[in-house]
Design a protein around this motif. Sequence first.
Motif, PDB file in Angstrom:
ATOM      1  N   THR A  76       0.797  -1.224   0.000  1.00  0.00           N
ATOM      2  CA  THR A  76       0.000   0.000   0.000  1.00  0.00           C
ATOM      3  C   THR A  76       0.828   1.272   0.000  1.00  0.00           C
ATOM      4  O   THR A  76       0.276   2.367  -0.063  1.00  0.00           O
ATOM      5  CB  THR A  76      -0.920   0.029   1.235  1.00  0.00           C
ATOM      6  OG1 THR A  76      -0.101  -0.028   2.414  1.00  0.00           O
ATOM      7  CG2 THR A  76      -1.874  -1.152   1.220  1.00  0.00           C
ATOM      8  N   PHE A  77       2.163   1.164   0.075  1.00  0.00           N
ATOM      9  CA  PHE A  77       2.984   2.381   0.123  1.00  0.00           C
ATOM     10  C   PHE A  77       4.393   2.077  -0.370  1.00  0.00           C
ATOM     11  O   PHE A  77       5.068   1.197   0.162  1.00  0.00           O
ATOM     12  CB  PHE A  77       3.054   2.925   1.554  1.00  0.00           C
ATOM     13  CG  PHE A  77       3.785   4.239   1.670  1.00  0.00           C
ATOM     14  CD1 PHE A  77       3.122   5.434   1.457  1.00  0.00           C
ATOM     15  CD2 PHE A  77       5.136   4.255   1.981  1.00  0.00           C
ATOM     16  CE1 PHE A  77       3.805   6.651   1.552  1.00  0.00           C
ATOM     17  CE2 PHE A  77       5.826   5.458   2.084  1.00  0.00           C
ATOM     18  CZ  PHE A  77       5.150   6.657   1.867  1.00  0.00           C
ATOM     19  N   ASP A 128       0.369   5.071  -2.888  1.00  0.00           N
ATOM     20  CA  ASP A 128       0.005   5.335  -1.493  1.00  0.00           C
ATOM     21  C   ASP A 128      -1.476   5.020  -1.352  1.00  0.00           C
ATOM     22  O   ASP A 128      -2.325   5.814  -1.732  1.00  0.00           O
ATOM     23  CB  ASP A 128       0.282   6.786  -1.098  1.00  0.00           C
ATOM     24  CG  ASP A 128      -0.069   7.052   0.375  1.00  0.00           C
ATOM     25  OD1 ASP A 128      -0.413   6.074   1.087  1.00  0.00           O
ATOM     26  OD2 ASP A 128       0.010   8.213   0.809  1.00  0.00           O
ATOM     27  N   ASP A 129      -1.770   3.850  -0.847  1.00  0.00           N
ATOM     28  CA  ASP A 129      -3.164   3.451  -0.648  1.00  0.00           C
ATOM     29  C   ASP A 129      -3.415   3.127   0.816  1.00  0.00           C
ATOM     30  O   ASP A 129      -4.185   2.233   1.157  1.00  0.00           O
ATOM     31  CB  ASP A 129      -3.506   2.242  -1.534  1.00  0.00           C
ATOM     32  CG  ASP A 129      -5.015   2.082  -1.715  1.00  0.00           C
ATOM     33  OD1 ASP A 129      -5.738   3.083  -1.509  1.00  0.00           O
ATOM     34  OD2 ASP A 129      -5.473   0.981  -2.029  1.00  0.00           O
ATOM     35  N   ARG A 130      -2.738   3.871   1.686  1.00  0.00           N
ATOM     36  CA  ARG A 130      -2.915   3.683   3.130  1.00  0.00           C
ATOM     37  C   ARG A 130      -4.239   4.271   3.592  1.00  0.00           C
ATOM     38  O   ARG A 130      -4.707   5.266   3.047  1.00  0.00           O
ATOM     39  CB  ARG A 130      -1.777   4.363   3.890  1.00  0.00           C
ATOM     40  CG  ARG A 130      -0.392   3.830   3.597  1.00  0.00           C
ATOM     41  CD  ARG A 130       0.654   4.739   4.201  1.00  0.00           C
ATOM     42  NE  ARG A 130       0.607   6.081   3.594  1.00  0.00           N
ATOM     43  CZ  ARG A 130       1.004   7.193   4.188  1.00  0.00           C
ATOM     44  NH1 ARG A 130       1.461   7.156   5.423  1.00  0.00           N
ATOM     45  NH2 ARG A 130       0.929   8.345   3.562  1.00  0.00           N
ATOM     46  N   GLU A 132      -5.187   6.363   5.788  1.00  0.00           N
ATOM     47  CA  GLU A 132      -4.693   7.434   6.654  1.00  0.00           C
ATOM     48  C   GLU A 132      -5.340   8.752   6.250  1.00  0.00           C
ATOM     49  O   GLU A 132      -5.769   8.930   5.099  1.00  0.00           O
ATOM     50  CB  GLU A 132      -3.171   7.564   6.526  1.00  0.00           C
ATOM     51  CG  GLU A 132      -2.374   6.336   6.918  1.00  0.00           C
ATOM     52  CD  GLU A 132      -2.184   6.221   8.420  1.00  0.00           C
ATOM     53  OE1 GLU A 132      -2.615   7.161   9.136  1.00  0.00           O
ATOM     54  OE2 GLU A 132      -1.615   5.222   8.868  1.00  0.00           O
ATOM     55  N   HIS A 135      -1.543  12.123   3.770  1.00  0.00           N
ATOM     56  CA  HIS A 135      -0.837  11.452   2.675  1.00  0.00           C
ATOM     57  C   HIS A 135       0.364  12.270   2.187  1.00  0.00           C
ATOM     58  O   HIS A 135       0.655  12.301   0.988  1.00  0.00           O
ATOM     59  CB  HIS A 135      -1.803  11.175   1.516  1.00  0.00           C
ATOM     60  CG  HIS A 135      -2.803  10.116   1.839  1.00  0.00           C
ATOM     61  ND1 HIS A 135      -2.539   8.774   1.732  1.00  0.00           N
ATOM     62  CD2 HIS A 135      -4.057  10.206   2.328  1.00  0.00           C
ATOM     63  CE1 HIS A 135      -3.595   8.069   2.108  1.00  0.00           C
ATOM     64  NE2 HIS A 135      -4.532   8.931   2.477  1.00  0.00           N
ATOM     65  N   TYR A 137       4.274  12.806   1.620  1.00  0.00           N
ATOM     66  CA  TYR A 137       5.441  11.930   1.466  1.00  0.00           C
ATOM     67  C   TYR A 137       6.449  12.582   0.535  1.00  0.00           C
ATOM     68  O   TYR A 137       6.173  13.584  -0.119  1.00  0.00           O
ATOM     69  CB  TYR A 137       5.042  10.559   0.921  1.00  0.00           C
ATOM     70  CG  TYR A 137       4.100  10.572  -0.262  1.00  0.00           C
ATOM     71  CD1 TYR A 137       4.533  10.927  -1.541  1.00  0.00           C
ATOM     72  CD2 TYR A 137       2.757  10.223  -0.107  1.00  0.00           C
ATOM     73  CE1 TYR A 137       3.660  10.932  -2.616  1.00  0.00           C
ATOM     74  CE2 TYR A 137       1.876  10.222  -1.187  1.00  0.00           C
ATOM     75  CZ  TYR A 137       2.343  10.572  -2.434  1.00  0.00           C
ATOM     76  OH  TYR A 137       1.474  10.581  -3.507  1.00  0.00           O
ATOM     77  N   ARG A 211      -3.281  10.116  -2.658  1.00  0.00           N
ATOM     78  CA  ARG A 211      -3.662   8.722  -2.463  1.00  0.00           C
ATOM     79  C   ARG A 211      -3.992   8.097  -3.820  1.00  0.00           C
ATOM     80  O   ARG A 211      -4.727   8.665  -4.619  1.00  0.00           O
ATOM     81  CB  ARG A 211      -4.866   8.580  -1.532  1.00  0.00           C
ATOM     82  CG  ARG A 211      -5.234   7.109  -1.298  1.00  0.00           C
ATOM     83  CD  ARG A 211      -6.242   6.911  -0.199  1.00  0.00           C
ATOM     84  NE  ARG A 211      -6.475   5.484   0.015  1.00  0.00           N
ATOM     85  CZ  ARG A 211      -7.201   4.981   1.012  1.00  0.00           C
ATOM     86  NH1 ARG A 211      -7.762   5.793   1.889  1.00  0.00           N
ATOM     87  NH2 ARG A 211      -7.348   3.679   1.142  1.00  0.00           N
ATOM     88  N   ARG A 213      -2.384   5.352  -7.155  1.00  0.00           N
ATOM     89  CA  ARG A 213      -1.196   4.854  -7.851  1.00  0.00           C
ATOM     90  C   ARG A 213      -0.830   5.855  -8.937  1.00  0.00           C
ATOM     91  O   ARG A 213      -1.700   6.305  -9.690  1.00  0.00           O
ATOM     92  CB  ARG A 213      -1.453   3.479  -8.452  1.00  0.00           C
ATOM     93  CG  ARG A 213      -0.184   2.759  -8.890  1.00  0.00           C
ATOM     94  CD  ARG A 213      -0.442   1.342  -9.335  1.00  0.00           C
ATOM     95  NE  ARG A 213      -1.062   1.285 -10.647  1.00  0.00           N
ATOM     96  CZ  ARG A 213      -2.268   0.837 -10.899  1.00  0.00           C
ATOM     97  NH1 ARG A 213      -3.027   0.397  -9.904  1.00  0.00           N
ATOM     98  NH2 ARG A 213      -2.745   0.815 -12.135  1.00  0.00           N
ATOM     99  N   MET A 257      10.675   6.038  -1.152  1.00  0.00           N
ATOM    100  CA  MET A 257       9.484   6.820  -0.821  1.00  0.00           C
ATOM    101  C   MET A 257       9.328   6.816   0.695  1.00  0.00           C
ATOM    102  O   MET A 257       9.320   5.758   1.331  1.00  0.00           O
ATOM    103  CB  MET A 257       8.250   6.201  -1.503  1.00  0.00           C
ATOM    104  CG  MET A 257       6.975   6.988  -1.349  1.00  0.00           C
ATOM    105  SD  MET A 257       5.708   6.257  -2.447  1.00  0.00           S
ATOM    106  CE  MET A 257       4.262   7.217  -1.960  1.00  0.00           C
ATOM    107  N   VAL A 259       7.489   8.632   4.301  1.00  0.00           N
ATOM    108  CA  VAL A 259       6.412   9.425   4.918  1.00  0.00           C
ATOM    109  C   VAL A 259       6.979  10.702   5.488  1.00  0.00           C
ATOM    110  O   VAL A 259       8.035  10.695   6.135  1.00  0.00           O
ATOM    111  CB  VAL A 259       5.708   8.615   6.029  1.00  0.00           C
ATOM    112  CG1 VAL A 259       4.668   9.470   6.748  1.00  0.00           C
ATOM    113  CG2 VAL A 259       5.042   7.369   5.448  1.00  0.00           C
TER     114      VAL A 259
END
Length: 261
Positions: A76-77, A128-130, A132, A135, A137, A211, A213, A257, A259
């Motif tokens: 996911t990241f 980034d498909d967290r 959260e 987002h 990064y 968020r 791809r 990548m 955070v």
Amino acid sequence: MKLTHKLCGAALLAAVGMAVAIPNSVKAAPGAAPAAGMDIQFTANTGDGTTNTITDGDGSGEGTVTSGLVTTDAGTFGVRAITPLKFGSDNSSASGTGRHFFAKNFVANDGEGSTDQIIAPNYVEFVDDRSELDHKYEITAQITSELNTTVGTENTVKKLDGATLQFLNGRVKSETDVTDALTPKEAVATTAVTSKESTVILNHVDAAKGRGRFKMLFGTYAAEGDTNSEKSVKLNIKDETELFQDTNYQGEITWSMNVLP
């Protein structure tokens, strides 16, 4: 990911507590039935593996990339795929000032007898498909192995000491959202990438976006002038560096990548 799971669990427990507190019989407004409950639970995202596609407008065609990329299952990241940089063999070894060379386009599915070859700009694909709220990064690059070759009967290693890379004409394109609403809008840096430390290429600071791809592409396929994809990844070599002919230099660049706080 542990923090994400704990937060989701706490939210679900709070919702259940509220549902229990509501009486079974509620007086409704005239002509309306009592409010009905709703329930939903989300599972953890697992990412979508290393499947990679080139869509219309990215290059000479569109389709699935089955060979040529450096890929990993980032979940996911993280960085999912990068194109290896190939500068070709038609580069002059003559000395002089301002020596630089450009990477060729990425060629996918280039095996013998291939019928689905695709040519595209060099790119980095990330996700980034967290689950959260934030987002933010950064994406960095570093030369982790300087270009080097072996020379002579004793295979003496000779490096292109101090060579740098520049990624020009960068743009970020969503692979999941046709409206591009969540695409990072920050500029893609052209700062020289060195072997000394990581260089930030994309500094994404909008917590509400980012968020999905994405592809970070360098240059435009078949464009005129300096924005052409074959004028967009630049290798700079020191004037005094001796270049050996008819030998293959190899090196490595690492993309990361991270955070942002």
